[in-house]
Design a protein around this motif. Structure first.
Motif, PDB file in Angstrom:
ATOM      1  N   GLY A  63      -5.380   9.880 -30.294  1.00 31.42           N
ATOM      2  CA  GLY A  63      -4.001  10.272 -30.030  1.00 31.42           C
ATOM      3  C   GLY A  63      -3.202   9.064 -29.575  1.00 31.42           C
ATOM      4  N   ALA A  64      -1.897   9.237 -29.476  1.00 35.98           N
ATOM      5  CA  ALA A  64      -0.997   8.147 -29.092  1.00 35.98           C
ATOM      6  C   ALA A  64      -0.069   8.616 -27.978  1.00 35.98           C
ATOM      7  N   LEU A  65       0.039   7.832 -26.926  1.00 31.99           N
ATOM      8  CA  LEU A  65       0.926   8.142 -25.805  1.00 31.99           C
ATOM      9  C   LEU A  65       2.365   7.866 -26.228  1.00 31.99           C
ATOM     10  N   ILE A  66       3.182   8.908 -26.314  1.00 34.07           N
ATOM     11  CA  ILE A  66       4.561   8.738 -26.773  1.00 34.07           C
ATOM     12  C   ILE A  66       5.574   8.917 -25.645  1.00 34.07           C
ATOM     13  N   LYS A  67       5.160   9.522 -24.548  1.00 30.72           N
ATOM     14  CA  LYS A  67       5.919   9.593 -23.306  1.00 30.72           C
ATOM     15  C   LYS A  67       4.897   9.458 -22.192  1.00 30.72           C
ATOM     16  N   PRO A  68       5.329   9.125 -20.972  1.00 30.53           N
ATOM     17  CA  PRO A  68       4.331   8.935 -19.907  1.00 30.53           C
ATOM     18  C   PRO A  68       3.393  10.113 -19.725  1.00 30.53           C
ATOM     19  N   ASP A  69       3.838  11.321 -20.064  1.00 37.59           N
ATOM     20  CA  ASP A  69       2.978  12.489 -19.918  1.00 37.59           C
ATOM     21  C   ASP A  69       2.804  13.270 -21.215  1.00 37.59           C
ATOM     22  N   GLY A 127      -4.800  20.121 -43.561  1.00 34.97           N
ATOM     23  CA  GLY A 127      -3.776  20.490 -42.597  1.00 34.97           C
ATOM     24  C   GLY A 127      -2.401  20.035 -43.049  1.00 34.97           C
ATOM     25  N   HIS A 128      -1.445  20.953 -43.074  1.00 35.35           N
ATOM     26  CA  HIS A 128      -0.063  20.633 -43.418  1.00 35.35           C
ATOM     27  C   HIS A 128       0.761  20.591 -42.130  1.00 35.35           C
ATOM     28  N   HIS A 129       1.648  19.588 -42.003  1.00 40.12           N
ATOM     29  CA  HIS A 129       2.374  19.360 -40.751  1.00 40.12           C
ATOM     30  C   HIS A 129       1.348  19.289 -39.611  1.00 40.12           C
ATOM     31  N   ASP A 130       0.370  18.436 -39.801  1.00 40.27           N
ATOM     32  CA  ASP A 130      -0.820  18.373 -38.941  1.00 40.27           C
ATOM     33  C   ASP A 130      -0.540  17.545 -37.685  1.00 40.27           C
ATOM     34  N   LEU A 131       0.315  18.067 -36.821  1.00 36.35           N
ATOM     35  CA  LEU A 131       0.742  17.345 -35.622  1.00 36.35           C
ATOM     36  C   LEU A 131       0.714  18.268 -34.408  1.00 36.35           C
ATOM     37  N   ALA A 132       0.480  17.684 -33.250  1.00 32.86           N
ATOM     38  CA  ALA A 132       0.531  18.433 -31.990  1.00 32.86           C
ATOM     39  C   ALA A 132       0.860  17.463 -30.859  1.00 32.86           C
ATOM     40  N   VAL A 133       1.433  18.002 -29.795  1.00 31.96           N
ATOM     41  CA  VAL A 133       1.743  17.213 -28.604  1.00 31.96           C
ATOM     42  C   VAL A 133       1.025  17.826 -27.406  1.00 31.96           C
ATOM     43  N   LEU A 134       0.302  16.986 -26.674  1.00 33.40           N
ATOM     44  CA  LEU A 134      -0.384  17.392 -25.457  1.00 33.40           C
ATOM     45  C   LEU A 134       0.435  16.969 -24.248  1.00 33.40           C
ATOM     46  N   THR A 135       0.602  17.864 -23.291  1.00 36.36           N
ATOM     47  CA  THR A 135       1.230  17.507 -22.025  1.00 36.36           C
ATOM     48  C   THR A 135       0.142  17.192 -21.011  1.00 36.36           C
ATOM     49  N   LEU A 136       0.265  16.029 -20.375  1.00 36.93           N
ATOM     50  CA  LEU A 136      -0.738  15.591 -19.415  1.00 36.93           C
ATOM     51  C   LEU A 136      -0.432  16.102 -18.010  1.00 36.93           C
ATOM     52  N   ALA A 137      -1.465  16.175 -17.192  1.00 35.83           N
ATOM     53  CA  ALA A 137      -1.309  16.681 -15.823  1.00 35.83           C
ATOM     54  C   ALA A 137      -0.501  15.732 -14.946  1.00 35.83           C
ATOM     55  N   PRO A 139       1.883  11.682 -15.224  1.00 33.98           N
ATOM     56  CA  PRO A 139       2.308  10.562 -16.072  1.00 33.98           C
ATOM     57  C   PRO A 139       1.284   9.433 -16.039  1.00 33.98           C
ATOM     58  N   VAL A 140       1.192   8.717 -17.163  1.00 38.57           N
ATOM     59  CA  VAL A 140       0.297   7.575 -17.277  1.00 38.57           C
ATOM     60  C   VAL A 140       1.142   6.306 -17.349  1.00 38.57           C
ATOM     61  N   ARG A 141       0.810   5.345 -16.520  1.00 36.76           N
ATOM     62  CA  ARG A 141       1.576   4.097 -16.497  1.00 36.76           C
ATOM     63  C   ARG A 141       1.013   3.117 -17.510  1.00 36.76           C
ATOM     64  N   ARG A 142       1.380   3.330 -18.770  1.00 34.10           N
ATOM     65  CA  ARG A 142       0.917   2.483 -19.859  1.00 34.10           C
ATOM     66  C   ARG A 142       2.060   2.300 -20.854  1.00 34.10           C
TER      67      ARG A 142
END
Length: 251
Positions: A63-69, A127-137, A139-142
């Motif tokens: 996966g890829a971090l796209i926002k801090p969380d 998988g079509h439109h094979d995307l999902a976003v996970l919300t983290l518990a 924020p990650v400082r990266r």
């Protein structure tokens, strides 16, 4: 011997871990690649679950971090966890899954693309439109991944912790490879109507490809993540490039 799909190994393993039948599962390290460091991909996440004990860190996708969380991954990786997001984790900064470096953060919610659906190609789940976003518990400082479109790029890079061949069950080291982007026509010839250029990108060759446990990992071109590992027939099989999920419409 019949080829294993990019999901079949993980489906069986997760099914055993959960002791319940699964309708679909995540999957798909890098065929033809070389060892890599997370310092080059500080936003790269190893998506997994403590219940997936057959893999160090429970890793089964990238996966890829796209926002801090927020972590962007493949929809098929996490669709079964929508009602139990707390079973998922995202680990950053760990080159070797058997190591103890980096940081692991729990997941609190899973949002799969509303148009996600599945078809099939030769027993491989598509998988079509094979995307999902996970919300983290937390924020990650990266550094965050920069997202974009492949445009006219003819090559890209992939990275993941998965198989280095169809029969390599034990790789746990992050690896990366340069892959060609041969254009839509190459995947249309290979997969027919199963390949949809409106939400898929064609990449890879017999010399360099993604494989099991790479799903959700990045295809990087022009310094940006332009697609995520989604599906394909075999790994590095001549005439069958890998298929990646476009990021044109995020969930």
């Amino acid at each position: 011997m019949a080829l294993l799909s990019r999901r079949s190994v993980l489906t069986a393993a997760l099914g055993a871990a959960l002791a319940v039948p699964l309708a679909s599962a995540p999957a798909s390290a890098v065929v033809g690649g070389a060892p890599a460091s997370t310092t080059a991909y500080p936003w790269l996440a190893a998506v997994g679950s403590p219940i997936f004990f057959v893999r160090p860190s429970g890793q089964f996708c990238g996966g890829a971090l796209i926002k801090p969380d927020r972590v962007l991954t493949a929809g098929h990786c996490v669709s079964m966890f929508r009602s139990v997001p707390g079973l998922l984790t995202a680990t950053f900064g760990r080159d070797e899954l058997t190591g103890s470096g980096g940081e692991t953060v729990a997941v609190t919610s899973v949002r799969v693309h509303p148009r996600y659906r599945e078809t099939s190609f030769r027993d491989e789940t598509v998988g079509h439109h094979d995307l999902a976003v996970l919300t983290l518990a937390r924020p990650v400082r990266r550094p965050l991944a920069s997202l974009g479109s492949p445009g006219s790029a003819r090559t890209g890079r992939i990275a993941g912790w998965g198989f280095t061949s169809e029969n390599d069950l034990f790789n746990t080291r992050l690896r990366a490879a340069r892959v060609p982007l041969p254009g839509d026509a190459a995947c249309e010839r290979a997969y027919g109507d199963s390949f949809d250029p409106s939400d898929m990108v064609c990449a890879g060759s017999a010399a360099a490809d993604s494989c099991q446990f790479d799903s959700g990992g990045p295809l990087v071109a022009r310094g940006r993540v332009v697609a995520l590992v989604s599906w394909g027939y075999g790994c590095g099989k001549p005439g069958y490039p890998g298929v990646y999920a476009r990021l044109d419409s995020l969930p």
